[in-house]
Design a protein around this motif. Structure first.
Motif, short mmCIF file in Angstrom:
data_model
loop_
_atom_site.label_atom_id
_atom_site.label_comp_id
_atom_site.label_asym_id
_atom_site.label_seq_id
_atom_site.Cartn_x
_atom_site.Cartn_y
_atom_site.Cartn_z
N ILE A 67 -55.97 -7.93 85.58
CA ILE A 67 -56.74 -6.82 85.02
C ILE A 67 -56.75 -5.71 86.07
O ILE A 67 -56.92 -5.97 87.27
CB ILE A 67 -58.18 -7.25 84.67
N GLN A 97 -66.64 -15.57 78.49
CA GLN A 97 -65.67 -15.78 77.41
C GLN A 97 -64.90 -17.09 77.59
O GLN A 97 -64.00 -17.37 76.80
CB GLN A 97 -64.69 -14.59 77.33
N GLU A 122 -50.96 -13.99 75.72
CA GLU A 122 -51.29 -14.23 74.31
C GLU A 122 -52.58 -15.05 74.18
O GLU A 122 -53.40 -14.80 73.28
CB GLU A 122 -50.13 -14.95 73.64
N TYR A 175 -55.50 -12.67 74.78
CA TYR A 175 -55.73 -11.81 73.61
C TYR A 175 -56.48 -12.58 72.53
O TYR A 175 -57.36 -12.04 71.84
CB TYR A 175 -54.40 -11.30 73.06
N LYS A 190 -58.66 -14.77 72.96
CA LYS A 190 -60.07 -14.91 73.35
C LYS A 190 -60.77 -13.57 73.45
O LYS A 190 -61.93 -13.51 73.88
CB LYS A 190 -60.14 -15.63 74.70
N GLY A 191 -60.12 -12.52 73.09
CA GLY A 191 -60.76 -11.20 73.04
C GLY A 191 -60.54 -10.36 74.27
O GLY A 191 -61.13 -9.27 74.39
N VAL A 192 -59.72 -10.77 75.21
CA VAL A 192 -59.45 -9.99 76.42
C VAL A 192 -58.33 -9.01 76.10
O VAL A 192 -57.19 -9.42 75.84
CB VAL A 192 -59.08 -10.89 77.61
N ARG A 193 -58.68 -7.69 76.11
CA ARG A 193 -57.69 -6.68 75.74
C ARG A 193 -57.15 -5.87 76.91
O ARG A 193 -56.18 -5.13 76.75
CB ARG A 193 -58.32 -5.70 74.74
N ASP A 194 -57.80 -5.96 78.06
CA ASP A 194 -57.38 -5.13 79.20
C ASP A 194 -56.48 -5.87 80.19
O ASP A 194 -56.20 -5.34 81.27
CB ASP A 194 -58.60 -4.56 79.92
N ALA A 242 -52.85 -7.41 81.54
CA ALA A 242 -51.46 -6.94 81.47
C ALA A 242 -50.59 -7.76 82.43
O ALA A 242 -51.10 -8.49 83.29
CB ALA A 242 -51.38 -5.45 81.80
#
Length: 263
Positions: A154, A173, A207, A210, A212-216, A218
């Motif tokens: 992150i 999370q 993946e 994502y 689990k709701g982690v969008r930031d 990379a």
């Protein structure tokens, strides 16, 4: 006339008596009498017979005499008119009129082959270059920047407090495998979620985050610079050159087989 005829008859009778030895002189001997009168007529041989008798008996046990030839015996040597002139050694064999030994000793020594040490870090490459120069070789250094690992992270926060706050939300999370980067630099206060050798494994984790709701989160490729050193060192000095590191020999190969590098 009668007296002349009687005289001729008397002369003929005297001549006949002289021929037959009747008058005490030796009669003229013929060829047969001369051969008989010789001491050892059986030892007389013609030149061709001598060659035939001295020739070896034919193979297969044939005891018949070899046929007589009119050619003189030569003991297997060529006849004088058939013998060619002696051939002197050619310049190609001796090299510019010298001997073969002189030509071999004058040949220049074979130069050492090109060797390459690939996949070295900066410290090892520097040590190897120093050792090569000490042994009289002139090394050439090639640098190649390549992707070493794939980092899932992150982006860095403004400060440490913001990074710790974000980390606590990840724990809530269910994401516990986290680490806040403390070293100064462009990645300070970034949250590390995993480091992988292949991009495929890194994308698998991304993946899952994502989901689990982690969008930031990379993926960032992490690079490192590796070096390839090429030189023509004396083979007798290889031990002294490679003793700077235990694994130098594992990195060594011929320049033709070494992997390409980007300068």
């Amino acid at each position: 006339m009668r007296l002349l005829i009687i005289l001729l008859l008397l002369l003929n009778a005297l001549a006949l008596a002289a021929i037959r030895g009747g008058l005490g002189g030796a009669a003229t001997r013929g060829e047969a009498e001369r051969l008989t009168a010789q001491l050892t007529p059986e030892r007389i041989r013609l030149a061709g017979d001598a060659v035939a008798q001295t020739a070896p008996a034919p193979a297969g046990g044939d005891t018949d005499a070899a046929p007589r030839t009119d050619k003189p015996a030569t003991d297997g040597l060529p006849l004088p008119e058939q013998a060619g002139p002696a051939v002197a050694p050619s310049d190609e064999a001796t090299g510019e009129g010298g001997t073969a030994g002189e030509s071999a000793s004058a040949a220049p020594p074979t130069p050492p082959g090109c060797l390459a040490w690939s996949g070295l870090g900066e410290e090892d490459a520097t040590q190897l270059v120093t050792r090569l120069r000490q042994q009289g070789a002139e090394p050439v250094r090639h640098a190649d920047t390549r992707i070493d690992t794939w980092w899932v992270r992150i982006a860095p926060a403004r400060n440490r407090s913001a990074a710790e706050l974000h980390e606590r939300s990840l724990h809530a999370q269910g994401i516990r495998d986290t680490f806040i980067v403390q070293e100064a630099g462009p990645s300070q206060f970034a949250i590390s979620l995993g480091v992988f050798k292949t991009e495929r494994r890194a994308r698998q984790l991304l993946e899952q985050l994502y989901a689990k709701g982690v969008r930031d989160a990379a993926i960032e490729p992490r690079t490192r610079t590796v070096y390839r050193i090429e030189a023509r060192p004396p083979l007798a000095a290889m031990h002294a050159i490679e003793s700077a590191a235990d694994d130098f020999e594992q990195h060594r190969q011929s320049c033709e087989n070494a992997p390409p590098n980007t300068d």
